[in-house]
Design a protein around this motif. Structure first.
Motif, PDB file in Angstrom:
ATOM      1  N   PRO A 164       0.834  -1.209   0.000  1.00  0.00           N
ATOM      2  CA  PRO A 164       0.000   0.000   0.000  1.00  0.00           C
ATOM      3  C   PRO A 164       0.869   1.259   0.000  1.00  0.00           C
ATOM      4  CG  PRO A 164      -0.816  -1.570   1.610  1.00  0.00           C
ATOM      5  CD  PRO A 164       0.493  -2.112   1.099  1.00  0.00           C
ATOM      6  N   GLY A 165       0.463   2.216  -0.814  1.00  0.00           N
ATOM      7  CA  GLY A 165       1.176   3.480  -0.869  1.00  0.00           C
ATOM      8  C   GLY A 165       2.349   3.511  -1.826  1.00  0.00           C
ATOM      9  N   ILE A 166       2.672   2.374  -2.445  1.00  0.00           N
ATOM     10  CA  ILE A 166       3.758   2.321  -3.439  1.00  0.00           C
ATOM     11  C   ILE A 166       3.120   1.926  -4.767  1.00  0.00           C
ATOM     12  CG2 ILE A 166       5.890   1.182  -4.152  1.00  0.00           C
ATOM     13  CD1 ILE A 166       6.580   0.844  -1.194  1.00  0.00           C
ATOM     14  N   ALA A 167       3.235   2.820  -5.739  1.00  0.00           N
ATOM     15  CA  ALA A 167       2.588   2.595  -7.032  1.00  0.00           C
ATOM     16  C   ALA A 167       3.321   1.528  -7.829  1.00  0.00           C
ATOM     17  CB  ALA A 167       2.543   3.901  -7.825  1.00  0.00           C
ATOM     18  N   ALA A 168       2.570   0.529  -8.276  1.00  0.00           N
ATOM     19  CA  ALA A 168       3.146  -0.516  -9.129  1.00  0.00           C
ATOM     20  C   ALA A 168       3.370   0.034 -10.526  1.00  0.00           C
ATOM     21  CB  ALA A 168       2.227  -1.723  -9.178  1.00  0.00           C
ATOM     22  N   HIS A 169       4.384  -0.497 -11.191  1.00  0.00           N
ATOM     23  CA  HIS A 169       4.710  -0.192 -12.583  1.00  0.00           C
ATOM     24  C   HIS A 169       5.086   1.271 -12.812  1.00  0.00           C
ATOM     25  CE1 HIS A 169       3.897  -4.227 -13.822  1.00  0.00           C
ATOM     26  NE2 HIS A 169       2.808  -4.189 -13.110  1.00  0.00           N
ATOM     27  N   ARG A 170       5.538   1.918 -11.787  1.00  0.00           N
ATOM     28  CA  ARG A 170       6.045   3.287 -11.929  1.00  0.00           C
ATOM     29  C   ARG A 170       7.529   3.265 -11.605  1.00  0.00           C
ATOM     30  NH1 ARG A 170       5.328   7.824  -7.822  1.00  0.00           N
ATOM     31  NH2 ARG A 170       6.596   9.414  -8.801  1.00  0.00           N
ATOM     32  N   PRO A 171       8.396   3.659 -12.550  1.00  0.00           N
ATOM     33  CA  PRO A 171       9.836   3.621 -12.271  1.00  0.00           C
ATOM     34  C   PRO A 171      10.230   4.679 -11.242  1.00  0.00           C
ATOM     35  CG  PRO A 171       9.407   4.281 -14.563  1.00  0.00           C
ATOM     36  CD  PRO A 171       8.098   4.065 -13.911  1.00  0.00           C
ATOM     37  N   LEU A 177      13.043   5.479  -4.009  1.00  0.00           N
ATOM     38  CA  LEU A 177      12.267   4.343  -3.509  1.00  0.00           C
ATOM     39  C   LEU A 177      12.846   3.817  -2.201  1.00  0.00           C
ATOM     40  CD1 LEU A 177       9.774   2.643  -3.995  1.00  0.00           C
ATOM     41  CD2 LEU A 177      11.169   1.056  -5.316  1.00  0.00           C
ATOM     42  N   LEU A 178      14.170   3.826  -2.059  1.00  0.00           N
ATOM     43  CA  LEU A 178      14.764   3.385  -0.791  1.00  0.00           C
ATOM     44  C   LEU A 178      14.287   4.254   0.364  1.00  0.00           C
ATOM     45  CD1 LEU A 178      18.444   2.439  -1.681  1.00  0.00           C
ATOM     46  CD2 LEU A 178      16.583   0.906  -1.052  1.00  0.00           C
ATOM     47  N   ARG A 179      14.166   5.552   0.125  1.00  0.00           N
ATOM     48  CA  ARG A 179      13.692   6.461   1.171  1.00  0.00           C
ATOM     49  C   ARG A 179      12.278   6.068   1.611  1.00  0.00           C
ATOM     50  NH1 ARG A 179      13.611  10.821  -1.603  1.00  0.00           N
ATOM     51  NH2 ARG A 179      15.858  10.968  -1.682  1.00  0.00           N
ATOM     52  N   VAL A 180      11.403   5.791   0.647  1.00  0.00           N
ATOM     53  CA  VAL A 180      10.033   5.383   0.960  1.00  0.00           C
ATOM     54  C   VAL A 180      10.029   4.038   1.680  1.00  0.00           C
ATOM     55  CG1 VAL A 180       7.822   4.688  -0.062  1.00  0.00           C
ATOM     56  CG2 VAL A 180       9.036   6.686  -0.941  1.00  0.00           C
ATOM     57  N   MET A 181      10.821   3.076   1.192  1.00  0.00           N
ATOM     58  CA  MET A 181      10.845   1.742   1.801  1.00  0.00           C
ATOM     59  C   MET A 181      11.385   1.802   3.231  1.00  0.00           C
ATOM     60  SD  MET A 181      11.861  -0.861  -1.311  1.00  0.00           S
ATOM     61  CE  MET A 181      13.534  -0.294  -1.412  1.00  0.00           C
ATOM     62  N   THR A 182      12.409   2.626   3.457  1.00  0.00           N
ATOM     63  CA  THR A 182      13.007   2.735   4.786  1.00  0.00           C
ATOM     64  C   THR A 182      11.980   3.191   5.810  1.00  0.00           C
ATOM     65  OG1 THR A 182      15.177   3.190   3.843  1.00  0.00           O
ATOM     66  CG2 THR A 182      14.843   3.853   6.101  1.00  0.00           C
ATOM     67  N   LEU A 183      11.094   4.089   5.420  1.00  0.00           N
ATOM     68  CA  LEU A 183      10.062   4.580   6.338  1.00  0.00           C
ATOM     69  C   LEU A 183       9.027   3.511   6.653  1.00  0.00           C
ATOM     70  CD1 LEU A 183       9.486   8.104   4.749  1.00  0.00           C
ATOM     71  CD2 LEU A 183      10.761   7.560   6.848  1.00  0.00           C
ATOM     72  N   ARG A 184       8.883   2.522   5.788  1.00  0.00           N
ATOM     73  CA  ARG A 184       7.852   1.490   5.969  1.00  0.00           C
ATOM     74  C   ARG A 184       8.344   0.238   6.691  1.00  0.00           C
ATOM     75  NH1 ARG A 184       3.341   1.854   2.980  1.00  0.00           N
ATOM     76  NH2 ARG A 184       3.152   3.737   1.759  1.00  0.00           N
TER      77      ARG A 184
END
Length: 197
Positions: A164-171, A177-184
């Protein structure tokens, strides 16, 4: 075509071909589409599968490790399943067949990536902490597919289903993306779930 598919190790391909030729392996596979496929089946689009080691806001730079090679299994019309191989003390060996949403999602992401410049080497990157799989477009198209670190010029394309909150098929650029993943990623010892298929 900007994608440069690195050839899979010959023993990995041979192990998948042997499994496809084995009525027992195909019959015991939990893949109804594979069991009911008509006509010849062929392994295509070999992609190295890397796992992203644990990442965190204050941890070391993220590292990856090669865990296997994945082949999409095609009948005459479309990909109906996938086959994973793994490395053992004796070399590359067949692991298992599977099907599910990541088959079509991988095909779609590869088709989309063919329109992107510059030239990339496609890989799969599993992020177990988020139960997430991405198409990793590595900027060095001639690099050894078994090695490699995430480089700033690389792109990560989350495959569907994405968290959730991460758009599929968007480069995404790696750092973004690491910044977003680290928060999750929750603090603690690591994931209880295995890698996504």
């Amino acid at each position: 075509m900007p994608l440069h598919l690195f050839p899979a190790p010959a023993p990995a391909l041979r192990s998948v071909l042997a499994a496809l030729g084995s009525p027992t392996a195909v019959r015991e596979a939990r893949t109804p589409a594979l069991r009911s496929a008509q006509g010849p089946l062929s392994p295509e689009l070999p992609l190295p599968v890397h796992v992203l080691e644990r990442i965190g806001p204050n941890g070391p730079a993220p590292a990856t490790r090669l865990t296997g090679w994945r082949f999409l299994i095609r009948d005459a019309e479309r990909a109906v399943a996938a086959a994973d191989t793994m490395i053992t003390a004796d070399g590359w060996t067949f692991s298992h067949f599977f099907e599910g949403p990541y088959i079509a999602s991988t095909e779609l992401a590869l088709r989309q990536a063919e329109t992107v410049a510059p030239r990339y080497q496609p890989r799969l990157l599993s992020i177990p902490e988020l139960y997430m799989l991405t198409l990793w477009l590595h900027g060095d198209a001639e690099a050894d597919a078994a090695a490699g670190e995430l480089a700033p010029a690389d792109l990560l394309v989350p495959l569907a289903p994405a968290p959730p909150g991460i758009a599929a098929h968007r480069p995404h650029r790696v750092a973004d993306l690491l910044r977003v993943m680290t928060l999750r990623i929750p603090p603690g010892p690591g994931p209880l779930l295995g890698s996504p298929a």
